[in-house]
Write a protein that holds these residues in place. Structure first.
Motif, PDB file in Angstrom:
ATOM      1  N   GLY A 215       0.813  -1.213   0.000  1.00  0.00           N
ATOM      2  CA  GLY A 215       0.000   0.000   0.000  1.00  0.00           C
ATOM      3  C   GLY A 215       0.844   1.259   0.000  1.00  0.00           C
ATOM      4  O   GLY A 215       0.530   2.236  -0.693  1.00  0.00           O
ATOM      5  N   LEU A 216       1.939   1.249   0.759  1.00  0.00           N
ATOM      6  CA  LEU A 216       2.824   2.412   0.819  1.00  0.00           C
ATOM      7  C   LEU A 216       3.436   2.700  -0.545  1.00  0.00           C
ATOM      8  O   LEU A 216       3.453   3.851  -1.010  1.00  0.00           O
ATOM      9  N   GLY A 217       3.939   1.659  -1.209  1.00  0.00           N
ATOM     10  CA  GLY A 217       4.527   1.853  -2.522  1.00  0.00           C
ATOM     11  C   GLY A 217       3.497   2.263  -3.564  1.00  0.00           C
ATOM     12  O   GLY A 217       3.747   3.140  -4.403  1.00  0.00           O
ATOM     13  N   ARG A 218       2.325   1.644  -3.498  1.00  0.00           N
ATOM     14  CA  ARG A 218       1.289   1.942  -4.487  1.00  0.00           C
ATOM     15  C   ARG A 218       0.810   3.391  -4.357  1.00  0.00           C
ATOM     16  O   ARG A 218       0.470   4.027  -5.353  1.00  0.00           O
ATOM     17  N   PHE A 219       0.815   3.925  -3.132  1.00  0.00           N
ATOM     18  CA  PHE A 219       0.338   5.297  -2.922  1.00  0.00           C
ATOM     19  C   PHE A 219       1.175   6.302  -3.714  1.00  0.00           C
ATOM     20  O   PHE A 219       0.642   7.139  -4.437  1.00  0.00           O
ATOM     21  N   TRP A 220       2.517   6.211  -3.586  1.00  0.00           N
ATOM     22  CA  TRP A 220       3.330   7.220  -4.263  1.00  0.00           C
ATOM     23  C   TRP A 220       3.438   6.963  -5.766  1.00  0.00           C
ATOM     24  O   TRP A 220       3.516   7.907  -6.557  1.00  0.00           O
ATOM     25  N   VAL A 221       3.410   5.688  -6.170  1.00  0.00           N
ATOM     26  CA  VAL A 221       3.436   5.392  -7.609  1.00  0.00           C
ATOM     27  C   VAL A 221       2.137   5.877  -8.257  1.00  0.00           C
ATOM     28  O   VAL A 221       2.153   6.468  -9.343  1.00  0.00           O
ATOM     29  N   GLU A 222       1.022   5.631  -7.581  1.00  0.00           N
ATOM     30  CA  GLU A 222      -0.281   6.062  -8.105  1.00  0.00           C
ATOM     31  C   GLU A 222      -0.333   7.577  -8.253  1.00  0.00           C
ATOM     32  O   GLU A 222      -0.975   8.107  -9.173  1.00  0.00           O
ATOM     33  N   GLY A 223       0.349   8.282  -7.356  1.00  0.00           N
ATOM     34  CA  GLY A 223       0.349   9.741  -7.428  1.00  0.00           C
ATOM     35  C   GLY A 223       1.046  10.290  -8.653  1.00  0.00           C
ATOM     36  O   GLY A 223       0.837  11.452  -9.028  1.00  0.00           O
ATOM     37  N   LEU A 224       1.878   9.477  -9.304  1.00  0.00           N
ATOM     38  CA  LEU A 224       2.578   9.904 -10.512  1.00  0.00           C
ATOM     39  C   LEU A 224       1.790   9.621 -11.789  1.00  0.00           C
ATOM     40  O   LEU A 224       2.083  10.198 -12.843  1.00  0.00           O
ATOM     41  N   ARG A 225       0.818   8.728 -11.696  1.00  0.00           N
ATOM     42  CA  ARG A 225       0.102   8.306 -12.902  1.00  0.00           C
ATOM     43  C   ARG A 225      -0.843   9.391 -13.409  1.00  0.00           C
ATOM     44  O   ARG A 225      -1.382  10.190 -12.632  1.00  0.00           O
ATOM     45  N   ILE A 226      -1.050   9.410 -14.725  1.00  0.00           N
ATOM     46  CA  ILE A 226      -1.871  10.447 -15.352  1.00  0.00           C
ATOM     47  C   ILE A 226      -3.035   9.863 -16.140  1.00  0.00           C
ATOM     48  O   ILE A 226      -3.782  10.616 -16.772  1.00  0.00           O
ATOM     49  N   ASP A 227      -3.192   8.533 -16.132  1.00  0.00           N
ATOM     50  CA  ASP A 227      -4.337   7.962 -16.814  1.00  0.00           C
ATOM     51  C   ASP A 227      -5.606   8.379 -16.075  1.00  0.00           C
ATOM     52  O   ASP A 227      -5.596   8.694 -14.892  1.00  0.00           O
TER      53      ASP A 227
END
Length: 327
Positions: A215-227
């Motif tokens: 969850g921690l990793g997905r939070f910051w990676v998701e914040g970079l996505r633009i889809d």
């Protein structure tokens, strides 16, 4: 590097058979996870690789269904007028949170039916899940999807014009979010294995660590996505789910640490095969048998009795040792 080129293909043909790399990446991830899960079951004498395979069949099916339903529900606008696209998994679109929510409970229940405790199964499976996720993320690379914000970093990702989102010029490069999550998942797998080997936490705790860590990793990676994605209070929906995973996993870990489920360990299973073999053969303890120089097997108890019978209570050779305690 100035940028990472995207592949110009996402499938290949073998005779009349066409293989989609997205699906192949997921399949390879599953195979690797089942191998690691089975290996860990056998190391703990809790199950076999066959058990892992039979558990994985239905757990993976449930996970894929859950992942697809999660994606469809959270991206419903894409399917509103195109219901035929819902089962087209090969075009991408699997929501990992949905896969975890469906696949993990099914796998644990199946393990229980095979006589493997759910806490043991969770401990053995915890590092295997991020391994599968890491390999599966390669499929997003070949599909040229789920990339992040525009960037000119040396590891920026090139995207073909056909896969560019509206509003971006040809030649724009982006954050390779697939790579970020791949590396995060691999690191999480390695950390969980290291923690398990070094500290051997109570059963089930590794799964809680995995959920919070992912969850921690997905939070910051998701914040970079633009889809395109639904948002709530300025955060993407998947970020809220990631926060729930971090909080839920952390609470579960805290509870389990206060009331740990201890692993049952065979007191003789310490790697000393000679001791184990001796116990199995009855070579230790009263009445054990030992071979003599001429090959005759003599009982230890008989030897002791014979030694006692042969001893002369008046043997003067023993007197000095008995008479003088300083000797």
């Amino acid at each position: 590097m100035s940028s990472i080129p995207s592949p110009s293909f996402n499938s290949f043909d073998i005779g009349p058979l066409s293989l989609n790399i997205y699906g192949l990446a997921i399949a390879c991830g599953v195979i690797a996870a089942v191998w690691l899960f089975g290996k860990r079951l056998e190391e703990r004498n809790a199950g076999t690789t066959d058990d892992a395979s039979s558990i994985a069949v239905w757990a993976v099916i449930a996970g894929v269904i859950g992942a697809r339903l999660y994606h469809v529900v959270t991206d419903w606008d894409r399917f509103t007028d195109n219901y035929a696209a819902i089962p087209k998994l090969w075009e991408g679109g699997l929501g990992i949170p949905g896969g975890l929510a469906a696949g993990i409970p099914v796998g644990l229940l199946l393990a229980k039916r095979k006589g493997i405790s759910m806490s043991m199964a969770a401990t053995c499976a915890a590092p295997a899940i991020p391994l599968a996720q890491a390999i599966g993320r390669l499929g997003n690379y070949f599909n040229q999807e789920l990339y992040g914000k525009a960037t000119d970093l040396p590891w920026a990702l090139e995207i073909d014009d056909a896969h560019l989102l509206v509003g971006f010029a040809s030649g724009t490069t982006f954050h390779p979010t697939f790579l970020y999550e791949l590396l995060w998942s691999l690191a999480l797998c390695g950390v969980l294995l290291w923690i398990d080997r070094k500290w051997r936490p109570g059963l089930g705790q590794l799964m809680a660590m995995y959920i919070a860590g992912y969850g921690l990793g997905r939070f910051w990676v998701e914040g970079l996505r633009i889809d395109r994605a639904d948002e709530l209070a300025g955060l993407r929906w998947n970020q809220w789910v990631a926060i729930a995973m971090v909080v839920g996993g952390s609470i579960a870990l805290a509870v389990m640490r206060r009331n740990p489920i201890l692993e049952e360990i065979d007191p003789f299973d310490d790697g000393d095969e000679s001791v184990t073999t001796a116990l199995d053969n009855g070579d230790l303890g009263d009445g054990g048998e030992n071979p003599t120089a001429d090959g005759e097997v003599v009982n230890d108890a008989d030897n002791a009795a014979a030694d006692t019978d042969d001893a002369d209570p008046l043997d003067t050779d023993l007197e000095p040792a008995i008479a003088d305690p300083d000797d």
